[in-house]
Design a protein around this motif. Sequence first.
Motif, PDB file in Angstrom:
ATOM      1  N   SER A  30       8.186   5.655   3.912  1.00  0.00           N
ATOM      2  CA  SER A  30       6.802   5.508   4.362  1.00  0.00           C
ATOM      3  C   SER A  30       6.453   4.037   4.361  1.00  0.00           C
ATOM      4  O   SER A  30       7.170   3.214   3.805  1.00  0.00           O
ATOM      5  CB  SER A  30       5.846   6.281   3.435  1.00  0.00           C
ATOM      6  N   ARG A  31       5.340   3.718   4.966  1.00  0.00           N
ATOM      7  CA  ARG A  31       4.825   2.359   4.896  1.00  0.00           C
ATOM      8  C   ARG A  31       3.411   2.426   4.336  1.00  0.00           C
ATOM      9  O   ARG A  31       2.683   3.404   4.542  1.00  0.00           O
ATOM     10  CB  ARG A  31       4.831   1.682   6.266  1.00  0.00           C
ATOM     11  N   THR A  32       3.026   1.404   3.599  1.00  0.00           N
ATOM     12  CA  THR A  32       1.712   1.377   2.967  1.00  0.00           C
ATOM     13  C   THR A  32       0.794   0.399   3.698  1.00  0.00           C
ATOM     14  O   THR A  32       1.244  -0.414   4.504  1.00  0.00           O
ATOM     15  CB  THR A  32       1.818   0.953   1.498  1.00  0.00           C
ATOM     16  N   HIS A  37       0.867  -1.847  -3.204  1.00  0.00           N
ATOM     17  CA  HIS A  37       2.142  -2.064  -3.900  1.00  0.00           C
ATOM     18  C   HIS A  37       3.007  -0.794  -3.891  1.00  0.00           C
ATOM     19  O   HIS A  37       2.532   0.291  -3.546  1.00  0.00           O
ATOM     20  CB  HIS A  37       1.890  -2.477  -5.346  1.00  0.00           C
ATOM     21  N   ALA A  38       4.261  -0.941  -4.315  1.00  0.00           N
ATOM     22  CA  ALA A  38       5.161   0.203  -4.455  1.00  0.00           C
ATOM     23  C   ALA A  38       6.061  -0.016  -5.660  1.00  0.00           C
ATOM     24  O   ALA A  38       6.806  -0.993  -5.700  1.00  0.00           O
ATOM     25  CB  ALA A  38       6.004   0.397  -3.200  1.00  0.00           C
ATOM     26  N   LYS A  39       5.978   0.870  -6.642  1.00  0.00           N
ATOM     27  CA  LYS A  39       6.899   0.830  -7.777  1.00  0.00           C
ATOM     28  C   LYS A  39       8.191   1.560  -7.431  1.00  0.00           C
ATOM     29  O   LYS A  39       9.226   1.322  -8.038  1.00  0.00           O
ATOM     30  CB  LYS A  39       6.256   1.460  -9.018  1.00  0.00           C
ATOM     31  N   LEU A 171      -2.407  10.159   5.153  1.00  0.00           N
ATOM     32  CA  LEU A 171      -2.800   9.500   6.386  1.00  0.00           C
ATOM     33  C   LEU A 171      -3.113   8.031   6.116  1.00  0.00           C
ATOM     34  O   LEU A 171      -3.300   7.618   4.973  1.00  0.00           O
ATOM     35  CB  LEU A 171      -4.018  10.201   6.988  1.00  0.00           C
ATOM     36  N   ARG A 172      -3.200   7.263   7.162  1.00  0.00           N
ATOM     37  CA  ARG A 172      -3.461   5.840   7.026  1.00  0.00           C
ATOM     38  C   ARG A 172      -4.836   5.598   6.383  1.00  0.00           C
ATOM     39  O   ARG A 172      -5.855   6.086   6.859  1.00  0.00           O
ATOM     40  CB  ARG A 172      -3.403   5.171   8.401  1.00  0.00           C
ATOM     41  N   GLY A 173      -4.843   4.860   5.282  1.00  0.00           N
ATOM     42  CA  GLY A 173      -6.088   4.536   4.594  1.00  0.00           C
ATOM     43  C   GLY A 173      -6.698   5.686   3.824  1.00  0.00           C
ATOM     44  O   GLY A 173      -7.781   5.545   3.244  1.00  0.00           O
ATOM     45  N   MET A 174      -6.011   6.820   3.765  1.00  0.00           N
ATOM     46  CA  MET A 174      -6.576   8.036   3.186  1.00  0.00           C
ATOM     47  C   MET A 174      -6.890   7.902   1.695  1.00  0.00           C
ATOM     48  O   MET A 174      -7.999   8.243   1.246  1.00  0.00           O
ATOM     49  CB  MET A 174      -5.613   9.202   3.426  1.00  0.00           C
ATOM     50  N   THR A 218      -0.998   1.767  -5.727  1.00  0.00           N
ATOM     51  CA  THR A 218       0.453   1.642  -5.855  1.00  0.00           C
ATOM     52  C   THR A 218       1.143   2.955  -5.515  1.00  0.00           C
ATOM     53  O   THR A 218       0.746   4.012  -6.006  1.00  0.00           O
ATOM     54  CB  THR A 218       0.847   1.232  -7.294  1.00  0.00           C
ATOM     55  N   LEU A 219       2.158   2.890  -4.675  1.00  0.00           N
ATOM     56  CA  LEU A 219       3.024   4.043  -4.425  1.00  0.00           C
ATOM     57  C   LEU A 219       3.927   4.194  -5.645  1.00  0.00           C
ATOM     58  O   LEU A 219       4.686   3.285  -5.979  1.00  0.00           O
ATOM     59  CB  LEU A 219       3.862   3.819  -3.164  1.00  0.00           C
ATOM     60  N   ILE A 220       3.829   5.331  -6.320  1.00  0.00           N
ATOM     61  CA  ILE A 220       4.527   5.538  -7.585  1.00  0.00           C
ATOM     62  C   ILE A 220       5.854   6.267  -7.408  1.00  0.00           C
ATOM     63  O   ILE A 220       6.865   5.928  -8.030  1.00  0.00           O
ATOM     64  CB  ILE A 220       3.648   6.336  -8.565  1.00  0.00           C
TER      65      ILE A 220
END
Length: 234
Positions: A30-32, A37-39, A171-174, A218-220
Motif C-alpha cells: 500500500s501507499r500512505t 509513517h510506516a513501522k 481509502l485515501r485520507g480515511m 503510522t502504518l503498524i
Amino acid sequence: MQKNAISVQGVLQESLSRVLAECILIYGSSRTDKGVHAKQQVAHFDLGYAPNLSNLLYRLNRMLPSDMSVTAIHPVVDGAHARFDACYRVYEYTIIPNKDPFCSHTANWFQYLPPLELLNQAAALFCRKEDFEFFSKVTKQVQTFICDIKESIWFQKDGKLVFRIKADRFLRGMVRTIVSMMLKVGSGKMSLSALKKMITEKSTIRPIITLAPPHGLTLIEVGYSEGLFLKEDG
C-alpha cells in the motif's frame, strides 16, 4: 516511486537489482499519505530461482542506507501479491498532551486530551462493514468504497493517547478523517448522534473536514494468510 524525489521503493528496488545482478521490480502492499509513517511495510518481487534468503537479507541490508532496513524475506506461492493478497492493515494515530521534541515527528500535540470513554464511544461507531466514501478524499481511481473495519479503539500508552484501527482496506485520507471527526466529538464540537448519522445516512452534502495532521499516523502492520507462504529450507 517518485519522479522528483528519492523514495523507499526506489532505493530498495535499485539495491535489490544490484545484489541480484538483474532488473528487479517490487510491488508494495500500500501507499500512505504524504507525511505518514510506516513501522512495517511489505513488498514482493519475482525471481526465476530460489536464492539463499539469509545471505540475500544480509547482503541487501549491507547495501541499503542507514535509514532503511529489511527485516525478513519469505518465499511465497506463485502469483502472490503484496497488495491484493493482504488480509488486513493496522494503523495507529498518536496524540501527546505536552510538547515533546523526541516524538514531535510521530505524534500530534493536542492541547487538551479528550475523555477516553467518549472517544471510544465514537470509535465504536466505525467498527462495521460500510461504504466510507464520505470519510475519504474523492478519487476516480477507487472502484469501491466498502471497507470492513474489524477494530477501532483508543487506549493510553506511556502518557500518550493512541487510536488503533484495523480493516481489510483503507481509502485515501480515511483514517486521518476519522480521527479528525472523533476529536471533534471528544472536544464537544460534534455530538455522537451527529457522527452516527454521517456514517449511516450517506449524506450527499460533504462538510468541510480538516484531516488530522499526517505525522501522527503510522502504518503498524500488514497481515496475510499463512497459506500464502512456502516452507523455507532449513
